[in-house]
Structure formats: C-alpha cells, structure tokens
Motif scaffolding. Structure first.
Motif, PDB file in Angstrom:
ATOM      1  N   GLU A   9       1.025  -1.432  -0.085  1.00  0.00           N
ATOM      2  CA  GLU A   9       0.107   0.050  -0.142  1.00  0.00           C
ATOM      3  C   GLU A   9       0.866   1.328   0.029  1.00  0.00           C
ATOM      4  OE1 GLU A   9      -1.195   0.661   4.565  1.00  0.00           O
ATOM      5  OE2 GLU A   9      -2.337  -1.041   3.668  1.00  0.00           O
ATOM      6  N   ILE A  10       0.182   2.603  -0.209  1.00  0.00           N
ATOM      7  CA  ILE A  10       0.776   3.619  -0.615  1.00  0.00           C
ATOM      8  C   ILE A  10       0.015   4.675  -0.295  1.00  0.00           C
ATOM      9  CG2 ILE A  10       0.673   3.708  -3.018  1.00  0.00           C
ATOM     10  CD1 ILE A  10       3.886   4.784  -2.926  1.00  0.00           C
ATOM     11  N   GLU A  11       0.214   5.948   0.466  1.00  0.00           N
ATOM     12  CA  GLU A  11      -0.579   6.889   0.628  1.00  0.00           C
ATOM     13  C   GLU A  11      -0.271   8.010  -0.917  1.00  0.00           C
ATOM     14  OE1 GLU A  11      -0.560   9.262   4.042  1.00  0.00           O
ATOM     15  OE2 GLU A  11      -0.887   7.370   5.232  1.00  0.00           O
ATOM     16  N   HIS A  92      -6.450 -10.657  -7.905  1.00  0.00           N
ATOM     17  CA  HIS A  92      -5.660  -9.457  -7.806  1.00  0.00           C
ATOM     18  C   HIS A  92      -6.622  -8.333  -7.364  1.00  0.00           C
ATOM     19  CE1 HIS A  92      -1.774  -7.187  -8.770  1.00  0.00           C
ATOM     20  NE2 HIS A  92      -2.618  -6.275  -8.795  1.00  0.00           N
ATOM     21  N   ARG A  93      -6.354  -7.482  -6.330  1.00  0.00           N
ATOM     22  CA  ARG A  93      -7.194  -6.447  -5.963  1.00  0.00           C
ATOM     23  C   ARG A  93      -6.462  -5.120  -5.893  1.00  0.00           C
ATOM     24  NH1 ARG A  93      -8.868  -4.563  -0.365  1.00  0.00           N
ATOM     25  NH2 ARG A  93     -11.082  -3.766  -0.485  1.00  0.00           N
ATOM     26  N   PHE A  94      -7.199  -3.970  -6.467  1.00  0.00           N
ATOM     27  CA  PHE A  94      -6.767  -2.833  -6.128  1.00  0.00           C
ATOM     28  C   PHE A  94      -7.696  -2.177  -5.507  1.00  0.00           C
ATOM     29  CE2 PHE A  94      -5.277  -3.912 -10.399  1.00  0.00           C
ATOM     30  CZ  PHE A  94      -3.972  -3.795 -10.362  1.00  0.00           C
ATOM     31  N   ALA A  95      -7.365  -1.391  -4.241  1.00  0.00           N
ATOM     32  CA  ALA A  95      -8.378  -0.742  -3.654  1.00  0.00           C
ATOM     33  C   ALA A  95      -7.960   0.813  -3.541  1.00  0.00           C
ATOM     34  CB  ALA A  95      -8.503  -1.331  -2.170  1.00  0.00           C
ATOM     35  N   ILE A  96      -9.030   1.597  -3.257  1.00  0.00           N
ATOM     36  CA  ILE A  96      -8.675   3.031  -3.202  1.00  0.00           C
ATOM     37  C   ILE A  96      -9.536   3.560  -2.035  1.00  0.00           C
ATOM     38  CG2 ILE A  96      -9.007   5.344  -4.126  1.00  0.00           C
ATOM     39  CD1 ILE A  96      -8.862   4.022  -7.001  1.00  0.00           C
ATOM     40  N   GLU A  97      -8.911   3.793  -0.929  1.00  0.00           N
ATOM     41  CA  GLU A  97      -9.831   4.358   0.292  1.00  0.00           C
ATOM     42  C   GLU A  97      -9.354   5.663   0.684  1.00  0.00           C
ATOM     43  OE1 GLU A  97      -9.492   2.709   5.084  1.00  0.00           O
ATOM     44  OE2 GLU A  97      -7.961   1.958   3.510  1.00  0.00           O
ATOM     45  N   PHE A 106      -3.651   3.537  -1.465  1.00  0.00           N
ATOM     46  CA  PHE A 106      -3.907   2.805  -2.464  1.00  0.00           C
ATOM     47  C   PHE A 106      -3.349   1.472  -2.176  1.00  0.00           C
ATOM     48  CE2 PHE A 106      -2.087   0.881  -6.519  1.00  0.00           C
ATOM     49  CZ  PHE A 106      -3.343   0.982  -7.265  1.00  0.00           C
ATOM     50  N   THR A 107      -4.194   0.307  -2.185  1.00  0.00           N
ATOM     51  CA  THR A 107      -3.679  -1.022  -1.787  1.00  0.00           C
ATOM     52  C   THR A 107      -3.732  -1.724  -2.963  1.00  0.00           C
ATOM     53  OG1 THR A 107      -4.592  -0.748   0.416  1.00  0.00           O
ATOM     54  CG2 THR A 107      -4.233  -2.997  -0.239  1.00  0.00           C
ATOM     55  N   GLN A 108      -2.752  -2.580  -3.220  1.00  0.00           N
ATOM     56  CA  GLN A 108      -2.431  -3.635  -4.398  1.00  0.00           C
ATOM     57  C   GLN A 108      -2.407  -4.773  -3.636  1.00  0.00           C
ATOM     58  OE1 GLN A 108      -0.399  -4.337  -8.651  1.00  0.00           O
ATOM     59  NE2 GLN A 108       0.398  -2.500  -7.459  1.00  0.00           N
ATOM     60  N   SER A 109      -3.250  -5.897  -3.785  1.00  0.00           N
ATOM     61  CA  SER A 109      -2.802  -7.189  -2.933  1.00  0.00           C
ATOM     62  C   SER A 109      -3.345  -8.374  -3.986  1.00  0.00           C
ATOM     63  CB  SER A 109      -3.643  -7.178  -1.787  1.00  0.00           C
ATOM     64  OG  SER A 109      -4.916  -7.198  -1.944  1.00  0.00           O
ATOM     65  N   GLU A 110      -2.760  -9.560  -3.746  1.00  0.00           N
ATOM     66  CA  GLU A 110      -3.075 -10.639  -4.534  1.00  0.00           C
ATOM     67  C   GLU A 110      -3.103 -12.040  -3.637  1.00  0.00           C
ATOM     68  OE1 GLU A 110      -2.882 -12.490  -8.819  1.00  0.00           O
ATOM     69  OE2 GLU A 110      -1.717 -10.674  -8.254  1.00  0.00           O
ATOM     70  N   HIS A 111      -4.179 -12.649  -3.743  1.00  0.00           N
ATOM     71  CA  HIS A 111      -4.064 -13.764  -2.894  1.00  0.00           C
ATOM     72  C   HIS A 111      -4.177 -15.138  -3.982  1.00  0.00           C
ATOM     73  CE1 HIS A 111      -6.793 -17.488  -1.364  1.00  0.00           C
ATOM     74  NE2 HIS A 111      -5.778 -17.313  -0.419  1.00  0.00           N
ATOM     75  N   PHE A 112      -2.780 -15.959  -3.738  1.00  0.00           N
ATOM     76  CA  PHE A 112      -2.679 -16.850  -4.889  1.00  0.00           C
ATOM     77  C   PHE A 112      -3.154 -18.135  -4.127  1.00  0.00           C
ATOM     78  CE2 PHE A 112       0.492 -13.320  -5.561  1.00  0.00           C
ATOM     79  CZ  PHE A 112       0.377 -13.359  -7.021  1.00  0.00           C
ATOM     80  N   SER A 113      -3.228 -19.266  -4.896  1.00  0.00           N
ATOM     81  CA  SER A 113      -3.642 -20.524  -4.436  1.00  0.00           C
ATOM     82  C   SER A 113      -3.563 -21.576  -5.492  1.00  0.00           C
ATOM     83  CB  SER A 113      -5.183 -20.640  -3.885  1.00  0.00           C
ATOM     84  OG  SER A 113      -5.955 -20.236  -4.751  1.00  0.00           O
TER      85      SER A 113
END
Length: 145
Positions: A9-11, A92-97, A106-113
């Motif tokens: 994440e980053i501001e 893959h998820r991009f979130a803006i809060e 700004f959050t960038q995350s990913e759940h792998f399986s």
C-alpha cells in the motif's frame, strides 16, 4: 490447499476519482506502469482482460483474468487462472480508500492458491512484490503531478 498473500500500500495526495481514472485508463499503462505494461479489455463486471506483466528480474507474462469486482473510485479486482481452476489461481485487488481530505490509501494485493503455488512462491515473494511496489510508486507519481 496451498495459499499465499501479497499486500502493498501507499498513500497518494489525490482524490479517489483521480486515482481511479489513472488505474482504469489502460491505454496509458505503457507510459507510466513499470510492472503491468499493458491491459486490454472492458472495465465491467465479468469482462475478460488481457494483462501483460513484466516483473523486475522475471520473465514477461500475459494472462487473461476475468473482472470480478468493479466499483468506480473504490475497487477493481480480477481472478486469473493458469489452465484450469485450482492449478494456480490469483485474485488481484486494487483498492482506493479515502484517508483524509485529498488523500487516499492505494492498496494492491493478491491472493494466490493452487497445486502449483509452491513452484512459484519464491518468485512471488521477490519479483512480484517488487513489481507491486514499483507500480504503487508510479501511480502515486502520476497522480500527484
């Protein structure tokens, strides 16, 4: 089943709408994005995208995820699968809060399986996370200029 999560994440000193406009302006990705070098497709729930990534120190890869969440100004999420479900999947998820007046997280995350995850986990922890962080810095720079 094997599972692994990446989270960065980053501001950014910008409005959610401005960050969203950069995130979803796919034709301009080659100009600013060092990690996701191109995306083609419609920004609507259920649409298939063509995404090309270039991890630092890794091989370029093209995949075709399906958009599973499209919330303008808030969230963009896709699900990609290698060959078939549960072999190697990534959500893959991009979130803006909004966090303050004129600032967002700004959050960038990913759940792998999947069954093949152990083969890729070291590369994900190094090259992919580095790519997420580089993209985060690049979207911040673009949004704040």
């Amino acid at each position: 089943m094997n599972s692994y999560r990446l989270h960065t994440e980053i501001e950014i000193a910008a409005t959610p709408e401005h960050v969203w406009s950069i995130l979803t302006d796919f034709p301009f990705y080659p100009e600013w994005n060092p990690f996701i070098v191109s995306i083609n497709g419609d920004i609507k729930h259920g649409a298939k995208l063509q995404v090309r990534i270039q991890p630092n120190g890794g091989r370029a890869m093209t995949f075709r995820p399906r958009l599973v969440v499209v919330q303008p100004g808030k969230e963009l999420r896709w699900l990609g699968q290698f060959l078939f479900r549960n072999l190697f999947d990534g959500e893959h998820r991009f979130a803006i809060e909004p966090i303050a007046d004129g600032r967002v997280r700004f959050t960038q995350s990913e759940h792998f399986s999947g069954l093949l995850l152990p083969l890729f986990q070291k590369s994900l922890a190094q090259n992919t996370k580095t790519g997420f962080e580089a993209m985060n810095r690049a979207i911040k720079a673009r949004a704040e200029t």
